[in-house]
Design an enzyme around this catalytic site. Structure first.
Site, PDB file in Angstrom:
ATOM      1  CG  HIS A 262      -0.275  -0.018   2.525  1.00 49.20           C
ATOM      2  ND1 HIS A 262       0.220  -1.171   3.093  1.00 49.20           N
ATOM      3  CD2 HIS A 262       0.025   0.981   3.378  1.00 49.20           C
ATOM      4  CE1 HIS A 262       0.784  -0.881   4.255  1.00 49.20           C
ATOM      5  NE2 HIS A 262       0.683   0.415   4.448  1.00 49.20           N
ATOM      6  CG  LEU A 263       0.905   5.947  -1.707  1.00 49.24           C
ATOM      7  CD1 LEU A 263       2.228   5.835  -2.461  1.00 49.24           C
ATOM      8  CD2 LEU A 263      -0.053   6.866  -2.443  1.00 49.24           C
ATOM      9  CG  HIS A 264       4.313   3.258   3.073  1.00 43.71           C
ATOM     10  ND1 HIS A 264       4.333   2.252   2.132  1.00 43.71           N
ATOM     11  CD2 HIS A 264       5.566   3.344   3.560  1.00 43.71           C
ATOM     12  CE1 HIS A 264       5.556   1.750   2.055  1.00 43.71           C
ATOM     13  NE2 HIS A 264       6.324   2.394   2.904  1.00 43.71           N
ATOM     14  CG  LEU A 265       4.477  10.919   3.036  1.00 40.39           C
ATOM     15  CD1 LEU A 265       5.308  11.117   1.776  1.00 40.39           C
ATOM     16  CD2 LEU A 265       3.461  12.053   3.166  1.00 40.39           C
TER      17      LEU A 265
END
Length: 121
Positions: A30-33
């Site tokens: 999943h996209l994570h910053l």
């Protein structure tokens, strides 16, 4: 996400410095910053690969990603072979680029820069 990260940074101690960004090759599906303090004072940061993932071109600033999306409509990532090589680089201080043999020695060295910055403030 970037605005939320900036809000988080703005609520912290003003003496601390942070970087906001992404890994060139995501470590999760999943996209994570990432919002990471530049004192790197964390018991979770234990390996050369982990260190290099935040202190080399492997870490891409969020603002750079946003700029690429706005101007080009896509993000140009580094190629997988370059990414692997970045993670294999020797341990180096992200401030002065001094090479150190171990994570504990590197973290001790980084504290010298942090303490100097705090004294200079």
């Amino acid at each position: 996400m970037h605005r939320k990260a900036e809000d988080l940074v703005n609520r912290t101690d003003s003496q601390s410095k942070f970087r906001i960004g992404y890994h060139a090759v995501p470590s999760m599906s999943h996209l994570h910053l990432h919002v990471i303090s530049q004192d790197f004072d964390s018991p979770c940061l234990k390996t050369k690969v982990h260190w290099n993932s935040f202190t080399t071109r492997y870490f891409i600033e969020s603002k750079d990603i946003i700029k690429q999306l706005k101007t080009q409509g896509s993000v140009q990532l580094i190629d997988p072979e370059t990414a692997k090589e970045l993670l294999k680089q020797p341990l180096r201080c992200h401030v002065c680029r001094k090479e150190l043999p171990t994570i504990p020695k590197l973290k001790d060295h980084v504290l010298v820069h942090v303490n100097k910055r705090l004294c200079d403030s």
